[in-house]
Design a protein around this motif. Structure first.
Motif, mmCIF file in Angstrom:
data_model
loop_
_atom_site.group_PDB
_atom_site.id
_atom_site.type_symbol
_atom_site.label_atom_id
_atom_site.label_comp_id
_atom_site.label_asym_id
_atom_site.label_seq_id
_atom_site.Cartn_x
_atom_site.Cartn_y
_atom_site.Cartn_z
ATOM 1 N N ILE A 192 0.827 -1.197 0.000
ATOM 2 C CA ILE A 192 0.000 0.000 0.000
ATOM 3 C C ILE A 192 0.876 1.268 0.000
ATOM 4 C CG2 ILE A 192 -0.329 0.607 2.432
ATOM 5 C CD1 ILE A 192 -3.111 -0.143 0.020
ATOM 6 N N ARG A 193 2.187 1.064 0.267
ATOM 7 C CA ARG A 193 3.059 2.207 0.476
ATOM 8 C C ARG A 193 3.133 3.167 -0.730
ATOM 9 N NH1 ARG A 193 8.159 0.031 1.895
ATOM 10 N NH2 ARG A 193 7.153 -0.628 3.814
ATOM 11 N N PRO A 194 3.297 2.688 -1.994
ATOM 12 C CA PRO A 194 3.379 3.626 -3.126
ATOM 13 C C PRO A 194 2.157 4.528 -3.217
ATOM 14 C CG PRO A 194 3.903 1.403 -3.830
ATOM 15 C CD PRO A 194 3.447 1.306 -2.433
ATOM 16 N N LEU A 195 1.003 3.978 -2.885
ATOM 17 C CA LEU A 195 -0.226 4.759 -2.923
ATOM 18 C C LEU A 195 -0.164 5.875 -1.887
ATOM 19 C CD1 LEU A 195 -2.625 4.333 -4.739
ATOM 20 C CD2 LEU A 195 -3.777 3.142 -2.883
ATOM 21 N N ALA A 196 0.269 5.498 -0.681
ATOM 22 C CA ALA A 196 0.360 6.471 0.392
ATOM 23 C C ALA A 196 1.393 7.534 0.047
ATOM 24 C CB ALA A 196 0.736 5.767 1.699
ATOM 25 N N GLU A 197 2.492 7.094 -0.562
ATOM 26 C CA GLU A 197 3.546 8.059 -0.913
ATOM 27 C C GLU A 197 3.043 9.051 -1.960
ATOM 28 O OE1 GLU A 197 7.480 5.307 -0.062
ATOM 29 O OE2 GLU A 197 6.779 5.616 -2.115
ATOM 30 N N LEU A 198 2.322 8.524 -2.943
ATOM 31 C CA LEU A 198 1.783 9.401 -3.978
ATOM 32 C C LEU A 198 0.810 10.409 -3.369
ATOM 33 C CD1 LEU A 198 1.524 9.959 -7.075
ATOM 34 C CD2 LEU A 198 -0.515 8.543 -6.983
ATOM 35 N N ALA A 199 -0.070 9.886 -2.511
ATOM 36 C CA ALA A 199 -1.058 10.756 -1.878
ATOM 37 C C ALA A 199 -0.352 11.847 -1.092
ATOM 38 C CB ALA A 199 -1.954 9.936 -0.967
ATOM 39 N N GLU A 200 0.714 11.463 -0.375
ATOM 40 C CA GLU A 200 1.404 12.456 0.432
ATOM 41 C C GLU A 200 2.085 13.490 -0.454
ATOM 42 O OE1 GLU A 200 4.351 10.972 3.135
ATOM 43 O OE2 GLU A 200 4.676 13.054 3.763
ATOM 44 N N ALA A 201 2.708 13.012 -1.557
ATOM 45 C CA ALA A 201 3.412 13.924 -2.454
ATOM 46 C C ALA A 201 2.432 14.916 -3.067
ATOM 47 C CB ALA A 201 4.114 13.127 -3.557
ATOM 48 N N VAL A 202 1.255 14.443 -3.434
ATOM 49 C CA VAL A 202 0.277 15.346 -4.055
ATOM 50 C C VAL A 202 -0.267 16.324 -3.030
ATOM 51 C CG1 VAL A 202 -1.973 15.435 -5.164
ATOM 52 C CG2 VAL A 202 -0.314 13.737 -5.881
ATOM 53 N N SER A 203 -0.552 15.807 -1.806
ATOM 54 C CA SER A 203 -1.163 16.711 -0.828
ATOM 55 C C SER A 203 -0.152 17.689 -0.256
ATOM 56 C CB SER A 203 -1.799 15.895 0.301
ATOM 57 O OG SER A 203 -0.790 15.244 1.018
ATOM 58 N N ARG A 204 1.172 17.393 -0.402
ATOM 59 C CA ARG A 204 2.197 18.293 0.124
ATOM 60 C C ARG A 204 2.395 19.504 -0.775
ATOM 61 N NH1 ARG A 204 6.621 14.554 1.438
ATOM 62 N NH2 ARG A 204 6.927 14.789 -0.783
ATOM 63 N N ARG A 205 1.902 19.419 -1.992
ATOM 64 C CA ARG A 205 2.113 20.498 -2.967
ATOM 65 C C ARG A 205 1.460 21.803 -2.507
ATOM 66 N NH1 ARG A 205 1.589 18.677 -9.010
ATOM 67 N NH2 ARG A 205 3.240 17.132 -9.033
ATOM 68 N N GLY A 206 2.070 22.914 -2.929
ATOM 69 C CA GLY A 206 1.494 24.217 -2.642
ATOM 70 C C GLY A 206 0.204 24.387 -3.442
ATOM 71 N N PRO A 207 -0.561 25.386 -3.076
ATOM 72 C CA PRO A 207 -1.865 25.578 -3.729
ATOM 73 C C PRO A 207 -1.732 25.937 -5.205
ATOM 74 C CG PRO A 207 -1.405 27.358 -2.201
ATOM 75 C CD PRO A 207 -0.331 26.352 -1.994
ATOM 76 N N LYS A 208 -0.549 26.419 -5.606
ATOM 77 C CA LYS A 208 -0.393 26.874 -6.986
ATOM 78 C C LYS A 208 0.345 25.848 -7.829
ATOM 79 C CE LYS A 208 -2.284 30.637 -6.704
ATOM 80 N NZ LYS A 208 -2.499 31.946 -6.466
ATOM 81 N N ASP A 209 0.788 24.768 -7.171
ATOM 82 C CA ASP A 209 1.651 23.808 -7.862
ATOM 83 C C ASP A 209 0.796 22.903 -8.739
ATOM 84 O OD1 ASP A 209 3.480 22.056 -8.753
ATOM 85 O OD2 ASP A 209 4.299 21.524 -6.770
ATOM 86 N N LEU A 210 0.813 23.162 -10.017
ATOM 87 C CA LEU A 210 0.001 22.356 -10.932
ATOM 88 C C LEU A 210 0.884 21.586 -11.907
ATOM 89 C CD1 LEU A 210 -3.013 24.715 -11.592
ATOM 90 C CD2 LEU A 210 -2.935 22.663 -10.222
ATOM 91 N N ARG A 211 2.110 21.211 -11.463
ATOM 92 C CA ARG A 211 2.965 20.410 -12.333
ATOM 93 C C ARG A 211 2.448 18.986 -12.365
ATOM 94 N NH1 ARG A 211 8.110 20.529 -9.381
ATOM 95 N NH2 ARG A 211 6.670 20.938 -7.675
#
Lengths: 471, 358
Positions: A192-211
């Motif tokens: 389950i770890r890759p999923l959690a890592e992806l979720a964390e990476a996406v949610s860590r982004r700033g509000p303007k980060d649309l890369r």
């Protein structure tokens, strides 16, 4: 994060439960197999010793002077004593008459077996016994006769041995289950770890980060990430299109507005009648408001654009503020507002000078605009730990609430802003700039701040601070 | 004539009546087994409400009295009713008469084993930590509390000028060389009447290949048969016997008054050690007291401290074992073999034909 979102269970929990469940099933299966196997082996061992005992007695059977004679070997019974401390019973019968031994020993049902031992589990003298029965045909004076030998042993030792075996099998099964369960939990966790890592990476982004997401993910997650990236791209395009549109619109509006204002001022000078002059002044005020709003919209668009790819160079916050104060002093003096500054030499911070200047200017603009005549505005720079704090303290009555988020939202205005030109974008721009630099904006009632004592008695106001981290 | 008949009838009736009265006076249920001795230990024998431990034993009262008294010292309310019987009577009392006793103490290891095997006893777990050898306990039912050797008692006078034999081999060769000197002067148990003699003889047969050969030599020299160890020891002391075979060494050593007239030999090839054992009987009213008494005996026998009340010789643990020269008779179902009716008949038949040379 998923607050309010309906869940359809947890993958990890389901995976863990399924794996642990199958481990439990396998462990019980192992337990049953090992137990039945060892039970069989133990039963066979006991049976073969009983059979050996009966056979050795059978070997001592002979016919002497027309009578069956039995000479039980000492070892026949003592060998049973070597296996366990169980009670031993035996009976030697010829046809239907008991020759010797325990006459009341129960007989197995059915005909005595011939040639091979027969094993029975019976009850005798209040105990469960295991009995072997052997039969042999002898010839007595030409008459055929059956000698039947039974040897039995209570099963306490066997029961104790079985209890021991059960305990061992149980320990084996439990140990197997523990290890398998541990591995199952670990497997569920790691899958389950890759999923959690992806979720964390996406949610860590700033509000303007649309890369788009570029990190490597397991092949099963490629479709999800691909559609996520496509979605982000659509969002980015539509966002930038609308920002472009706003900037373009503001620009298009501002230039003709400047012409209109000039014309209105010329006309104002020509007009004599008071009511006409008043309406022209009203017109000029409306034009100013529109023009300022357009300017701030442009500023905002510019801030949005520049924060996407932030420039990093050394900025002297003190010098920058001093220069801005000098530029704004004439406007302040028109309203009889005194600008005080306390700007000591501080280490430079790394950032985009244009953005920072824009943020400070917007705050100062706001302060001058909302402050009443003959009041003080203080600009104070302080180094606090690893931060540089630039505070602007006014006497404009303060904000009704200290909710920074609500106040800095786009187009939000304080309750005391009625009748003043403004779009409500000033605090938003300042906040976006300071956050793009990793800092934060705070708003507090000015009484709480400790600035230098003002010349006149302080009136109620607010203190807006920009806190920049020093790299 | 008529009167005479009547008086005969009357006399007979009176006789029956008096017998009945006697039975009532002797008290309790009629006992079919023969009692040799009965003694009560403890406070004012028979005090009402006292805890009574009833012991059925083959061991002389005098021998165990000190141990019983030390047992009672810490139990002021307990009464021990000690009944002495022969080993075969003990067996009959328990198996046939279902007599009410708590504890059976016997030197007949085979019979005690049979009692335990046939379910007339109950289990007991000794209290405390006692280092009892494995071979001294069977099934937690039979507990050995003494080891007494089957010795050869010799008369030094009869061996004047000869070397005292230390083993069966030496004894046999001596008898072969000087048959006339020992003719009629050899004694041993009558295995047909003595349970202990039978046990010793069968154990000899089990252990030694030369048992029948030795019996044959004994038989050819007019072997004399005895019922008990005591009589043999005294006969040796009197000089009637030169050799007494399979005599309880513990009894011989206890006769210090005869010490200079007898020589006690524990054969070096092997010496059977008789084990005196105690079992708690199934029908015990006070199994707790019986168990406590067994613990008391075991402590005296196997405890670290030598108990002055313990009347039997003590051996170091390394000295006696199933593999040493001093060999405790092995407990277990093997002992049932020689109790078998056919086996016994066969052995006695062979013994008779060998020893009595009939």
């Amino acid at each position: 994060m998923s607050r309010g979102l309906p869940t359809s269970g947890s993958i990890r929990r389901r995976l863990t439960l399924q794996l642990v469940g199958s481990a439990a099933f396998l462990a019980s299966l192992l337990f049953v197999i090992v137990l039945s196997f060892t039970r069989d082996v133990s039963q066979q061992t006991h049976d073969s010793i009983l059979a050996a005992s009966a056979t050795s007695i059978m070997d001592s059977v002979s016919v002497r002077s027309g009578e069956v004679s039995v000479d039980i070997p000492y070892a026949a019974l003592s060998m049973l004593g070597n296996v366990s401390n169980d009670r031993v019973f035996y009976r030697i019968a010829q046809d239907d008459s008991v020759l010797t031994g325990y006459a009341d020993l129960p007989l197995p049902d059915g005909a005595p077996p011939r040639g091979q031992p027969r094993f029975d589990t019976l009850h005798y003298k209040g105990d469960s016994i295991r009995m072997v029965t052997l039969a042999r045909r002898v010839s007595l004076n030409g008459q055929v006769s059956d000698v039947v030998i039974s040897v039995a042993q209570t099963r306490e030792g066997q029961a104790a041995q079985l209890a021991e075996l059960t305990r061992n099998a149980l320990q084996l099964g439990l140990g197997f289950f523990m290890i398998a369960a541990f591995l199952a939990i670990w497997a569920a966790q790691s899958s389950i770890r890759p999923l959690a890592e992806l979720a964390e990476a996406v949610s860590r982004r700033g509000p303007k980060d649309l890369r788009p997401v570029r990190r490597p993910v397991p092949s099963e997650m490629i479709p999800l990430v691909t559609s996520l990236n496509r979605f982000i791209e659509r969002l980015r395009v539509s966002l930038s299109r609308s920002e472009d549109f706003i900037a373009e619109a503001a620009h298009r509006v501002r230039t003709p507005l400047a012409t209109v204002r000039t014309q209105a001022e010329i006309t104002l000078r020509r007009v004599e009648r008071d009511e006409n002059r008043a309406s022209l002044r009203e017109m000029i005020r409306a034009i100013d408001e529109s023009s300022r709003a357009a300017g701030q919209l442009l500023d905002h668009a510019m801030v949005t654009f520049r924060t996407d790819s932030l420039l990093r160079e050394e900025v002297d916050l003190g010098a920058l503020s001093r220069e801005l104060l000098n530029r704004l002093r004439p406007i302040a003096e028109l309203k009889d507002i005194a600008l005080h500054s306390d700007l000591p030499q501080t280490p430079p911070l790394s950032g985009d000078p244009i953005l920072i200047q824009n943020a400070v200017r917007n705050l100062l603009d706001n302060a001058i605009k909302y402050a009443p005549s003959e009041s003080d505005i203080q600009v104070i720079l302080r180094k606090e730990g690893a931060e540089l704090r630039l505070s602007i303290i006014d006497e404009a009555g303060g904000f009704p609430s200290g909710d920074t988020n609500a106040l800095t939202a786009r187009f939000a205005r304080g309750a005391n802003a009625e009748g003043t030109i403004g779009s409500g974008l000033g605090l938003t721009i300042a906040r976006e700039v300071v956050e793009a630099h990793g800092g934060r904006l705070t708003i507090a009632p000015s009484q709480a701040t400790s600035g230098p004592p003002a010349a006149s008695p302080r009136r109620e106001g607010s203190c807006v601070s920009l806190c920049f981290p020093m790299s | 004539m008529r009167f005479l008949v009547f008086s005969n009838v009357l006399t007979a009736a009176l006789r029956v009546f008096s017998l009945f009265c006697l039975a009532v006076i002797l008290g309790g249920p009629a006992q079919a087994f023969e009692i040799e001795d009965q003694r009560r230990f403890g406070p004012a024998a028979g005090a009402a409400g006292a805890d009574v431990l009833r012991v059925l034993s083959t061991t002389d009262t005098d021998l165990l009295a000190p141990l019983i008294e030390s047992f009672l010292r810490s139990r002021p309310t307990v009464v021990v009713d000690y009944v002495t019987v022969s080993s075969s009577e003990l067996m009959r009392a328990v198996v046939e008469d279902d007599a009410a006793f708590d504890l059976a103490v016997s030197s007949a290891l085979d019979l005690q084993t049979k009692l335990a095997n046939d379910g007339y006893t109950r289990a007991h777990s000794p209290a405390g930590r006692l280092r009892i050898p494995d071979w001294a306990v069977w099934r937690d039912h039979v507990f050995a509390f003494s080891q007494e050797p089957a010795s050869i008692v010799l008369s030094p006078a009869a061996f004047e000028g000869l070397e005292m034999p230390r083993s069966r081999q030496a004894l046999m060769s001596l008898l072969r060389r000087y048959p006339n000197r020992f003719r009629g002067r050899i004694g041993t148990y009558d295995v047909e009447t003595s349970g202990l003699g039978y046990l010793f003889a069968t154990q000899d047969l089990r252990t030694s290949e030369s048992f029948w050969r030795m019996m044959e030599i004994f038989g050819s020299l007019d072997l004399r048969l005895y019922c008990c160890s005591g009589e043999m020891i005294e006969a040796v002391a009197r000089g009637e016997l030169a050799i007494a075979y399979n005599v309880l060494g513990s009894y011989a050593r206890a006769r210090v008054d005869l010490a200079d007239r007898i020589e006690i030999v524990d054969p070096q090839d092997y010496t059977n050690m008789m084990l005196r054992t105690a079992v708690v009987l199934k029908g015990a009213d006070r199994p707790d007291l019986a168990g406590a008494f067994i613990d008391h005996l075991l402590r005296a026998a196997w405890g670290n401290q030598r108990d002055p009340a313990y009347p039997f010789p003590r051996y170091a643990t390394a000295e006696t074992s199933p593999t040493a020269a001093l060999r405790p008779i092995q407990m277990g179902p093997g002992l049932l073999v020689f109790l078998d009716r056919l086996k016994r008949a066969r052995f006695l038949e062979e013994w008779r034909s060998t020893v009595l040379q009939k």
